[in-house]
Scaffold this motif. Structure first.
Motif, short mmCIF file in Angstrom:
data_model
loop_
_atom_site.label_atom_id
_atom_site.label_comp_id
_atom_site.label_asym_id
_atom_site.label_seq_id
_atom_site.Cartn_x
_atom_site.Cartn_y
_atom_site.Cartn_z
N ALA A 168 0.66 -1.26 0.11
CA ALA A 168 0.08 -0.08 -0.10
C ALA A 168 1.06 1.18 -0.02
N ALA A 169 2.06 1.19 0.76
CA ALA A 169 3.05 2.37 1.00
C ALA A 169 3.93 2.45 -0.21
N ARG A 170 3.88 1.31 -1.01
CA ARG A 170 5.10 1.39 -2.02
C ARG A 170 6.33 1.37 -1.65
N SER A 171 6.51 0.95 -0.61
CA SER A 171 7.98 0.84 0.00
C SER A 171 8.47 -0.38 0.19
N VAL A 172 9.59 -0.38 0.06
CA VAL A 172 10.44 -1.91 0.01
C VAL A 172 11.88 -1.51 1.06
N HIS A 173 11.98 -2.49 2.10
CA HIS A 173 13.06 -2.57 2.86
C HIS A 173 14.13 -3.71 2.64
N ARG A 174 15.14 -3.66 2.41
CA ARG A 174 16.16 -4.61 2.32
C ARG A 174 17.20 -4.86 3.43
N ASP A 175 16.82 -5.98 4.21
CA ASP A 175 17.91 -5.92 5.30
C ASP A 175 17.57 -4.71 6.38
N GLY A 176 16.14 -4.27 6.41
CA GLY A 176 15.98 -3.16 7.15
C GLY A 176 15.97 -1.98 6.63
N LYS A 177 16.93 -1.96 5.62
CA LYS A 177 17.17 -0.65 5.00
C LYS A 177 16.26 -0.03 3.80
N PRO A 178 15.84 1.02 3.88
CA PRO A 178 14.85 1.31 2.84
C PRO A 178 15.30 1.46 1.47
N VAL A 179 14.72 0.81 0.50
CA VAL A 179 15.20 1.01 -0.84
C VAL A 179 14.29 1.95 -1.74
N ALA A 180 15.03 2.72 -2.45
CA ALA A 180 14.11 3.59 -3.36
C ALA A 180 13.92 3.14 -4.67
N LEU A 181 12.68 2.89 -5.02
CA LEU A 181 12.26 2.26 -6.35
C LEU A 181 11.87 3.38 -7.10
N THR A 182 11.98 3.71 -8.48
CA THR A 182 11.43 4.49 -9.39
C THR A 182 10.19 3.58 -9.71
N ALA A 183 9.38 4.79 -10.29
CA ALA A 183 7.71 4.39 -10.89
C ALA A 183 8.04 2.97 -11.69
N ARG A 184 8.77 2.95 -12.81
CA ARG A 184 8.88 1.67 -13.63
C ARG A 184 9.35 0.58 -12.85
N GLU A 185 10.60 0.81 -12.06
CA GLU A 185 10.82 -0.44 -11.25
C GLU A 185 9.97 -0.85 -10.19
N TRP A 186 8.72 0.00 -9.62
CA TRP A 186 8.03 -0.58 -8.84
C TRP A 186 6.86 -1.24 -9.66
N ALA A 187 6.40 -0.87 -10.74
CA ALA A 187 5.73 -1.40 -11.57
C ALA A 187 5.91 -2.69 -11.91
N LEU A 188 7.30 -3.06 -12.12
CA LEU A 188 7.77 -4.34 -12.85
C LEU A 188 7.96 -5.07 -11.47
N PHE A 189 8.57 -4.71 -10.44
CA PHE A 189 8.52 -5.39 -9.09
C PHE A 189 7.28 -5.94 -8.64
N ASP A 190 6.09 -4.83 -8.84
CA ASP A 190 4.64 -5.42 -8.32
C ASP A 190 4.10 -6.46 -9.44
N ALA A 191 4.26 -6.33 -10.65
CA ALA A 191 3.97 -7.32 -11.63
C ALA A 191 4.34 -8.88 -11.02
N PHE A 192 5.81 -8.79 -10.59
CA PHE A 192 6.12 -10.04 -10.16
C PHE A 192 5.50 -10.53 -8.58
N LEU A 193 5.34 -9.51 -7.90
CA LEU A 193 4.82 -9.70 -6.79
C LEU A 193 3.09 -10.21 -6.57
N ALA A 194 2.64 -9.75 -7.78
CA ALA A 194 1.18 -10.34 -7.89
C ALA A 194 1.08 -11.72 -8.45
N ARG A 195 2.25 -12.18 -8.98
CA ARG A 195 2.03 -13.75 -9.40
C ARG A 195 3.66 -14.33 -8.81
#
Lengths: 219, 219
Positions: free
Chosen positions: A137-164
């Motif tokens: 919902a917040a469109r945020s990703v943390h890696r080993d507890g550290k926040p990772v900044a994703l751009t719009a396209r990167e998020w869209a792509l990642f989201d597609a993978f997360l959905a399936r």
DNA sequence: CTCTGGCTGACACGAAGCTGAAGCGGCGGA
DNA sequence: TCCGCCGCTTCAGCTTCGTGTCAGCCAGAG
């Protein structure tokens, strides 16, 4: 619940404001995009009602700017019926819903309630995947507890993978997800974005199935 | 994703069906509520597109019945613009979204995608075959619970066998499946791939009929 | 035993994928 | 309005690995 109403029509705006107030919600009503910008900066809203045709610009740009800054406040678009392309553009720009003018005020209440219900239940659910913690919902990703900044396209792509998760997704499918309908990518864009995602999230997140596509790796 | 379309207008229904198919989803199209009832009983759907005016009743009742039985399949309502009260009633009855007729097919795709994203996470159907568990949608194979990586050609070959379990397939037929017309293989390619498949999946999966071809073995 | 058809290890080639870098366009700040 | 930043796309060169080919071995049938 605090609602921001962005609408330049004084009659319609007043009607909406009164309806929302009658439902027991609190409303701020602005009639221009610049005022709307000030409002979202100075206060936090639970819902934004956004008209697309405004005296100082199109609402789409405002919405895109909002999402680009990582603001995930739910947005309902108010639009005229014949602006079909606007509605699609709006949904793709990150709107949660739209209302076609002219609409019934009772319907507005129903939609507000629906969006509110969808977003109720804070805090947001966190999806965990190996060293990654993802707040969809917040469109945020943390890696080993550290926040990772994703751009719009990167998020869209990642989201597609997360959905399936675990499912094979061809490049064509991914392109459709990223570029909606007017796709005209004739390059290795997907590969590039996959590469960047791997660099940010770790190389194991996305697996390559040579000749077939990609899939989200096992945690 | 499996979608149930309930729509009695043949022209619109066909258009929707084609659009969904073009998006790579699978559609079942029924034109009456009783058929819809049978469909949801006999199969599981990921999304239902529901027209409200049908020859044998109003869709609202169907939706309410669905929800009363605890079915949470997402439902998008298809409705004419002037039926504002229907739309409200639909949302209150448990619909997730609605589309106002006439709508753009691209918009339909966008809404379907939106709902799919929101509700994704139901597992794909798994085909079992002896020690093998095959997820056709995800293109993944597990052997004794352990994932097996198949290459594109290997999957294509295996897929050909899975499509006709137990049936004899000549090498010529298999070559056609793998190379689609422009084939100029003048070697023992099929034998090689069968060999590789057996190594990965177990030697019993594919049986040799000397001089005739191959067939998928009994589990 | 012989012959035919199938099996499989090895290998080289080329397509598919990866990634650094450059060009481009849009948005925000000055 | 102009300038600079940043993300997105494109391109090119490099790497990787899937795949077809072949040769030699094996097995079943007659």
């Amino acid at each position: 619940m605090r609602i921001l109403l962005i609408e330049d029509d004084t009659v319609l705006g007043a009607a909406i404001r009164d309806q929302i107030a009658a439902d027991g919600q609190s409303v701020d009503w602005v009639m221009r995009l610049d005022a709307a910008g000030d409002a979202v900066k100075s206060a936090s809203y639970d819902l934004i009602l956004l008209d697309l045709m405004l005296p100082d610009g199109r609402g789409i740009g405002f919405l895109k700017g909002l999402r680009a800054r990582g603001d995930v406040t739910p947005v309902i678009i108010l639009t005229a019926l014949d602006q079909v392309s606007d509605r699609i553009e709006g949904l793709n720009a990150g709107a949660d819903d739209y209302l076609v003018k002219p609409f019934d005020l009772a319907e507005l209440s129903a939609r507000i309630g629906s969006v509110a219900r969808r977003y109720s239940g804070n805090p947001n659910p966190i999806v965990c995947h190996g060293p990654l913690a993802i707040d969809l919902a917040a469109r945020s990703v943390h890696r080993d507890g550290k926040p990772v900044a994703l751009t719009a396209r990167e998020w869209a792509l990642f989201d597609a993978f997360l959905a399936r998760p675990g499912q094979l997704l061809s490049k064509a499918q991914l392109e459709e997800k990223l570029y909606a309908f007017d796709a005209e990518v004739e390059s290795n864009t997907i590969e590039v974005h996959v590469s960047r995602l791997r660099k940010k999230l770790g190389s194991a997140v996305i697996e390559t199935e040579r000749g077939m596509g990609y899939r989200l790796g096992r945690p």
